[in-house]
Design an enzyme around this catalytic site. Structure first.
Site, mmCIF file in Angstrom:
data_model
loop_
_atom_site.group_PDB
_atom_site.id
_atom_site.type_symbol
_atom_site.label_atom_id
_atom_site.label_comp_id
_atom_site.label_asym_id
_atom_site.label_seq_id
_atom_site.Cartn_x
_atom_site.Cartn_y
_atom_site.Cartn_z
ATOM 1 N N ASP A 102 87.820 -33.912 111.735
ATOM 2 C CA ASP A 102 86.542 -34.514 110.994
ATOM 3 C C ASP A 102 85.643 -35.240 111.593
ATOM 4 O OD1 ASP A 102 87.664 -36.294 113.073
ATOM 5 O OD2 ASP A 102 88.145 -38.081 111.776
ATOM 6 N N GLU A 190 90.682 -42.454 124.617
ATOM 7 C CA GLU A 190 89.709 -41.807 125.745
ATOM 8 C C GLU A 190 90.351 -42.729 127.025
ATOM 9 O OE1 GLU A 190 88.442 -41.397 121.487
ATOM 10 O OE2 GLU A 190 89.157 -43.206 122.533
#
Length: 244
Positions: A102, A190
């Site tokens: 994406d 992350e």
């Protein structure tokens, strides 16, 4: 992504399918793109209890955990194999970057990624993400990363997007515990891997001292196929005998 990677030299693509086995569809795509010698096709199925169901919002459960960890396992195994083949000498310097379907990437980004030094995590801005036009590292006058301008959950240890960093592979080899997890809350994937590898001040700012945007979170949406659904009710498909 296959067309992008064809344009960028020295990139090896680790493709991980969320499935119990690899598919002919993806194998054929790699062959058609001419990347079969610059890629490996793996599989790692997301456990049922972590799989999005029906009308679940896409943020409800962590995505890509199983697949990214499978890629990290493959990379670490090959780094170790290369080191053994060199009689224990250092492996060729390489960088690991997690790409998603994406995002939209400029080829210039890979020129920047190639500048990442050994033992470093490189960082740069990402466009159209987190409710902002740009999320980016915040630097001081000396070019050190002080923090990030994230508007969404800025309290995260590393409030940046997956598209906004890449890791020198020696860090991954030296820190085998660094991986992604199902146990962290939304938006912390992350931070979960980076907390084992670096601190903000040690990150290497790239993309013109984080002034250039070279990757954008353009998103992918489920296509509206109402006519196709009607066709299927009559026992037909518009893509009979075709790969779409």
């Amino acid at each position: 992504m296959s067309h992008l990677i064809r344009l960028v030299p020295n990139v090896f693509w680790v493709v991980v399918e969320d499935a119990a086995q690899t598919s002919t569809l993806v194998s054929n795509l790699l062959k058609r793109s001419g990347l079969q010698d610059r890629s490996v096709q793996l599989f790692a199925k997301t456990p049922t209890n972590f799989k999005l169901q029906g009308k679940d919002p896409n943020w409800l459960k962590p995505r890509g955990v199983e697949q990214r960890n499978e890629a990290l396992k493959w990379i670490r195994n090959h780094l170790k194999h290369d080191a053994m083949g060199n009689g224990g000498a250092e492996t060729i310097h390489s960088i690991v970057y997690f790409m998603d379907d994406d995002n939209t990437y400029s080829t210039e980004l890979f020129d920047e990624i190639s500048k990442i030094e050994k033992g470093k995590v490189g960082v740069w801005p990402v466009g159209l993400v987190g409710g902002l036009m740009v999320e980016k590292p915040v630097l001081n006058r000396d070019g050190l990363v002080l923090g990030f301008n994230s508007a969404w959950k800025p309290e995260r240890p590393f409030p940046l997007d997956m598209a906004g960093f890449a890791i020198s592979s020696d860090l991954l080899l030296d820190n085998p515990q660094a991986q992604f997890s199902y146990e962290v809350e939304r938006g912390y994937q992350e931070s979960e891997i980076l907390r084992h590898l670096t601190i903000a001040h040690d990150m290497q700012p790239l993309a013109n001292q984080c002034k250039d945007v070279l990757v954008w979170h353009t998103r992918t949406e489920t296509p509206k196929l109402d006519a196709e659904k009607s066709l299927q009710k009559s026992g037909k498909k518009s893509n009979d005998g075709m790969e779409v």
